[in-house]
Design a protein around this motif. Structure first.
Motif, PDB file in Angstrom:
ATOM      1  N   TYR A 212     -59.459  20.460 -40.711  1.00 42.41           N
ATOM      2  CA  TYR A 212     -58.724  19.289 -40.739  1.00 42.41           C
ATOM      3  C   TYR A 212     -59.312  18.596 -39.315  1.00 42.41           C
ATOM      4  O   TYR A 212     -59.439  19.409 -38.281  1.00 42.41           O
ATOM      5  N   HIS A 213     -59.541  17.311 -39.561  1.00 38.04           N
ATOM      6  CA  HIS A 213     -60.193  16.581 -38.260  1.00 38.04           C
ATOM      7  C   HIS A 213     -58.818  16.014 -37.448  1.00 38.04           C
ATOM      8  O   HIS A 213     -58.538  14.744 -37.741  1.00 38.04           O
ATOM      9  N   VAL A 214     -58.133  16.973 -36.648  1.00 39.09           N
ATOM     10  CA  VAL A 214     -56.962  16.505 -36.079  1.00 39.09           C
ATOM     11  C   VAL A 214     -56.977  15.505 -35.092  1.00 39.09           C
ATOM     12  O   VAL A 214     -56.065  14.639 -34.960  1.00 39.09           O
ATOM     13  N   THR A 215     -58.333  15.351 -34.413  1.00 41.12           N
ATOM     14  CA  THR A 215     -58.384  14.498 -33.394  1.00 41.12           C
ATOM     15  C   THR A 215     -58.322  12.957 -33.849  1.00 41.12           C
ATOM     16  O   THR A 215     -58.138  11.981 -33.442  1.00 41.12           O
ATOM     17  N   ALA A 216     -58.813  12.772 -35.237  1.00 45.57           N
ATOM     18  CA  ALA A 216     -59.116  11.502 -36.013  1.00 45.57           C
ATOM     19  C   ALA A 216     -57.751  11.424 -36.610  1.00 45.57           C
ATOM     20  O   ALA A 216     -57.510  10.283 -37.447  1.00 45.57           O
ATOM     21  N   GLY A 217     -56.624  12.170 -36.554  1.00 47.20           N
ATOM     22  CA  GLY A 217     -55.274  11.812 -37.162  1.00 47.20           C
ATOM     23  C   GLY A 217     -54.405  10.823 -36.684  1.00 47.20           C
ATOM     24  O   GLY A 217     -54.605  10.530 -35.612  1.00 47.20           O
ATOM     25  N   LYS A 218     -53.676  10.458 -37.350  1.00 47.05           N
ATOM     26  CA  LYS A 218     -52.609   9.306 -37.162  1.00 47.05           C
ATOM     27  C   LYS A 218     -51.504   9.589 -37.302  1.00 47.05           C
ATOM     28  O   LYS A 218     -50.853  10.227 -38.464  1.00 47.05           O
ATOM     29  N   ILE A 219     -50.086   9.505 -36.538  1.00 49.17           N
ATOM     30  CA  ILE A 219     -48.984   9.537 -36.846  1.00 49.17           C
ATOM     31  C   ILE A 219     -48.087   8.086 -36.885  1.00 49.17           C
ATOM     32  O   ILE A 219     -48.339   7.393 -36.022  1.00 49.17           O
ATOM     33  N   PHE A 220     -47.241   8.259 -37.872  1.00 52.27           N
ATOM     34  CA  PHE A 220     -46.442   6.942 -38.081  1.00 52.27           C
ATOM     35  C   PHE A 220     -44.814   7.224 -38.110  1.00 52.27           C
ATOM     36  O   PHE A 220     -44.425   7.925 -38.897  1.00 52.27           O
ATOM     37  N   PRO A 221     -44.143   6.626 -37.231  1.00 47.96           N
ATOM     38  CA  PRO A 221     -42.631   6.905 -37.142  1.00 47.96           C
ATOM     39  C   PRO A 221     -42.172   6.206 -38.380  1.00 47.96           C
ATOM     40  O   PRO A 221     -42.820   5.067 -38.736  1.00 47.96           O
ATOM     41  N   MET A 222     -41.285   6.940 -39.107  1.00 45.80           N
ATOM     42  CA  MET A 222     -40.285   6.327 -40.178  1.00 45.80           C
ATOM     43  C   MET A 222     -39.095   5.742 -39.807  1.00 45.80           C
ATOM     44  O   MET A 222     -38.667   6.329 -38.716  1.00 45.80           O
ATOM     45  N   LYS A 223     -38.195   4.891 -40.489  1.00 44.41           N
ATOM     46  CA  LYS A 223     -37.035   4.492 -40.251  1.00 44.41           C
ATOM     47  C   LYS A 223     -36.107   5.739 -40.333  1.00 44.41           C
ATOM     48  O   LYS A 223     -35.943   6.528 -41.387  1.00 44.41           O
ATOM     49  N   PRO A 224     -35.144   5.990 -39.284  1.00 45.75           N
ATOM     50  CA  PRO A 224     -34.327   6.981 -39.462  1.00 45.75           C
ATOM     51  C   PRO A 224     -33.161   6.802 -40.562  1.00 45.75           C
ATOM     52  O   PRO A 224     -33.072   5.905 -41.114  1.00 45.75           O
ATOM     53  N   THR A 225     -32.957   8.003 -41.201  1.00 44.00           N
ATOM     54  CA  THR A 225     -32.007   8.262 -42.108  1.00 44.00           C
ATOM     55  C   THR A 225     -30.605   8.539 -41.731  1.00 44.00           C
ATOM     56  O   THR A 225     -30.629   9.601 -41.105  1.00 44.00           O
ATOM     57  N   THR A 226     -29.403   7.909 -41.955  1.00 45.65           N
ATOM     58  CA  THR A 226     -28.240   8.364 -41.453  1.00 45.65           C
ATOM     59  C   THR A 226     -27.529   9.179 -42.522  1.00 45.65           C
ATOM     60  O   THR A 226     -27.628   8.948 -43.655  1.00 45.65           O
ATOM     61  N   VAL A 227     -27.265  10.302 -41.938  1.00 45.99           N
ATOM     62  CA  VAL A 227     -26.631  11.454 -42.950  1.00 45.99           C
ATOM     63  C   VAL A 227     -25.322  11.691 -42.634  1.00 45.99           C
ATOM     64  O   VAL A 227     -24.691  12.743 -43.240  1.00 45.99           O
ATOM     65  N   GLY A 228     -24.649  11.076 -41.771  1.00 43.96           N
ATOM     66  CA  GLY A 228     -23.274  11.505 -41.141  1.00 43.96           C
ATOM     67  C   GLY A 228     -22.686  10.744 -40.000  1.00 43.96           C
ATOM     68  O   GLY A 228     -23.641  10.338 -39.173  1.00 43.96           O
ATOM     69  N   HIS A 229     -21.461  10.491 -40.100  1.00 42.73           N
ATOM     70  CA  HIS A 229     -20.997   9.913 -38.793  1.00 42.73           C
ATOM     71  C   HIS A 229     -19.438  10.153 -38.559  1.00 42.73           C
ATOM     72  O   HIS A 229     -18.877  10.692 -39.483  1.00 42.73           O
ATOM     73  N   LYS A 230     -19.052  10.128 -37.230  1.00 43.77           N
ATOM     74  CA  LYS A 230     -17.575  10.426 -36.975  1.00 43.77           C
ATOM     75  C   LYS A 230     -17.337   9.270 -35.944  1.00 43.77           C
ATOM     76  O   LYS A 230     -17.816   8.891 -35.096  1.00 43.77           O
ATOM     77  N   VAL A 231     -16.026   8.682 -36.303  1.00 41.31           N
ATOM     78  CA  VAL A 231     -15.518   7.604 -35.815  1.00 41.31           C
ATOM     79  C   VAL A 231     -14.042   8.231 -34.828  1.00 41.31           C
ATOM     80  O   VAL A 231     -13.304   9.029 -35.489  1.00 41.31           O
ATOM     81  N   ILE A 232     -14.008   7.562 -33.695  1.00 40.05           N
ATOM     82  CA  ILE A 232     -12.996   8.133 -32.812  1.00 40.05           C
ATOM     83  C   ILE A 232     -12.411   6.769 -32.405  1.00 40.05           C
ATOM     84  O   ILE A 232     -12.878   6.036 -31.503  1.00 40.05           O
ATOM     85  N   ARG A 233     -10.898   6.442 -32.727  1.00 40.80           N
ATOM     86  CA  ARG A 233     -10.346   5.189 -32.269  1.00 40.80           C
ATOM     87  C   ARG A 233      -9.276   5.726 -31.260  1.00 40.80           C
ATOM     88  O   ARG A 233      -8.259   6.316 -31.460  1.00 40.80           O
ATOM     89  N   ASN A 234      -9.855   5.650 -30.076  1.00 41.73           N
ATOM     90  CA  ASN A 234      -8.662   6.064 -29.066  1.00 41.73           C
ATOM     91  C   ASN A 234      -7.981   4.883 -28.224  1.00 41.73           C
ATOM     92  O   ASN A 234      -8.586   4.211 -27.457  1.00 41.73           O
ATOM     93  N   GLY A 235      -6.748   4.828 -28.604  1.00 40.61           N
ATOM     94  CA  GLY A 235      -5.964   3.899 -27.989  1.00 40.61           C
ATOM     95  C   GLY A 235      -5.153   4.298 -26.882  1.00 40.61           C
ATOM     96  O   GLY A 235      -4.323   3.762 -26.315  1.00 40.61           O
ATOM     97  N   GLY A 236      -5.572   5.680 -26.495  1.00 41.79           N
ATOM     98  CA  GLY A 236      -4.698   6.481 -25.262  1.00 41.79           C
ATOM     99  C   GLY A 236      -5.350   6.004 -23.935  1.00 41.79           C
ATOM    100  O   GLY A 236      -6.170   5.245 -23.918  1.00 41.79           O
ATOM    101  N   SER A 237      -5.018   6.888 -23.122  1.00 36.00           N
ATOM    102  CA  SER A 237      -5.572   6.721 -21.607  1.00 36.00           C
ATOM    103  C   SER A 237      -6.532   7.866 -21.127  1.00 36.00           C
ATOM    104  O   SER A 237      -7.077   7.833 -20.162  1.00 36.00           O
ATOM    105  N   GLU A 238      -6.926   8.856 -22.158  1.00 38.43           N
ATOM    106  CA  GLU A 238      -7.924   9.927 -21.723  1.00 38.43           C
ATOM    107  C   GLU A 238      -8.746   9.864 -22.986  1.00 38.43           C
ATOM    108  O   GLU A 238      -8.639   9.326 -24.111  1.00 38.43           O
TER     109      GLU A 238
END
Length: 369
Positions: A212-238
């Motif tokens: 492998y000619h690693v020094t001639a290699g290239k890397i391309f970032p790809m669009k991140p893929t969302t696999v989960g999320h957590k929503v916190i609705r905090n109406g309190g004071s803490e």
């Protein structure tokens, strides 16, 4: 009686001569069918030595003093160097205009029948290059029965004579010429012949090396893929804190491009370079089975554990994304003919891999609760 005896002698001699001619004819025919051509001295042979290594058959004994010498010429028949093998008790090589007779740096294989492979390696930038330091773009590599016995780099320190630059560095070799006093060279492999790199397949060939000619290699970032999320609705004071754990199975892909001269569907076993964050590693993976031009997928598990914090009076969203990168790396693969281990071909192509290296947490906050 005497006449009968003489007649019997002549009869045996004729029979043995005919048998010898038949053996020679069959041998030459068999070698010709395998791509070998009997050496003819003192005549030009069209041969691009920089594209295809020259293979020569010899059966000379060490200590015989026999010599195998081949001259190099460019397309205009201008002298471009010469290489010689001398079969003394200690075998020696000679690079005309550069290196006097010198012992080979390693022992030669013991069989008397030898197949030599002579490769003259040049980069496209070599021609007319000025040599001002110890680096050079010209290398002479010699194998004997599949064993490398010489790897010579042309430079001012390795070539004590000053007349090597023009022939070796300044011209492309497209013709060869066997020396009139060459007593060792019997056959050479025709170009391209069956050993040409146009019929490679996994039935009669085996992949024996991969770089492998690693020094001639290239890397391309790809669009991140969302696999989960957590929503916190905090109406309190803490601040509210929630422990989150995400386990995800992702697919990583690998692909070797289809090289010229290789049959479709040709399979091989290979390890691939790791793709780490922002770079291509020199470390290699475990071996996989591949087929040129066919993408291979491998499962991989990623896990992340974190605290999702929701500040007071805000709506907070902690999203988990997978970070993937695509890499392309040029490669050179060597294939060896199963029926002739001295017959090797190099193919070039591009390896492409998609790797999922990690998960990240992205936090968005708003004042709306």
């Amino acid at each position: 009686n005497y006449k009968t005896f003489r007649g019997l002698q002549q009869f045996i001699f004729i029979k043995m001569s005919v048998l010898y001619l038949i053996v020679v004819f069959i041998t030459n025919l068999t070698l010709a069918e395998c791509g070998w051509t009997r050496v003819q001295r003192n005549e030009f042979v069209d041969y691009n030595l920089e594209k295809t290594p020259l293979q020569i058959k010899t059966d000379s004994l060490l200590g015989s003093g026999d010599v195998s010498r081949v001259y190099f010429y460019d397309s205009q028949s201008h002298y471009s160097g010469a290489f010689e093998i001398r079969f003394d008790s200690t075998p020696q090589y000679y690079i005309r205009g550069c290196k006097s007779h010198t012992d080979f740096p390693t022992n030669l294989p013991s069989p008397t029948d030898k197949i030599w492979k002579i490769a003259l390696l040049k980069s496209s930038e070599t021609i007319n290059e000025q040599v001002g330091n110890e680096s050079s773009a010209v290398r002479l590599v010699v194998d004997c029965n599949g064993v490398e016995v010489l790897n010579f780099v042309f430079s001012p320190s390795t070539c004590p004579y000053n007349n090597w630059v023009s022939p070796y560095l300044g011209r492309h070799v497209t013709k060869i010429w066997f020396y009139s006093r060459d007593t060792a060279s019997d056959y050479y492999m025709s170009q391209p012949g069956p050993c040409g790199c146009s019929k490679i397949n996994s039935s009669t060939w085996t992949a024996t090396d991969l770089k492998y000619h690693v020094t001639a290699g290239k890397i391309f970032p790809m669009k991140p893929t969302t696999v989960g999320h957590k929503v916190i609705r905090n109406g309190g004071s803490e601040t509210h804190t929630v422990n989150v754990s995400v386990l995800e199975t992702v697919m990583e892909t690998m692909l070797f491009s289809q090289p010229a001269g290789v049959a479709a569907g040709t399979t091989f076993t290979a390890s691939v370079p790791f793709i780490t964050t922002g770079e291509i590693s020199l470390a290699l993976s475990a071996p996989y089975e591949f087929s040129y031009g066919k993408e291979k997928s491998v499962e991989k598990s990623l896990k992340i554990e974190f605290e999702c914090k929701g500040p007071a009076g805000k709506t907070s969203t902690c999203s988990v994304v997978i970070i993937q990168e695509q890499a392309s790396v040029p490669y050179t693969m060597t294939w060896t003919n199963n029926n002739d281990q001295a017959c090797t071909c190099e193919v070039k192509g591009l390896y492409k891999g998609v790797a999922a290296n990690r998960m990240e947490v992205i936090i968005n906050e708003s004042v709306k609760v």
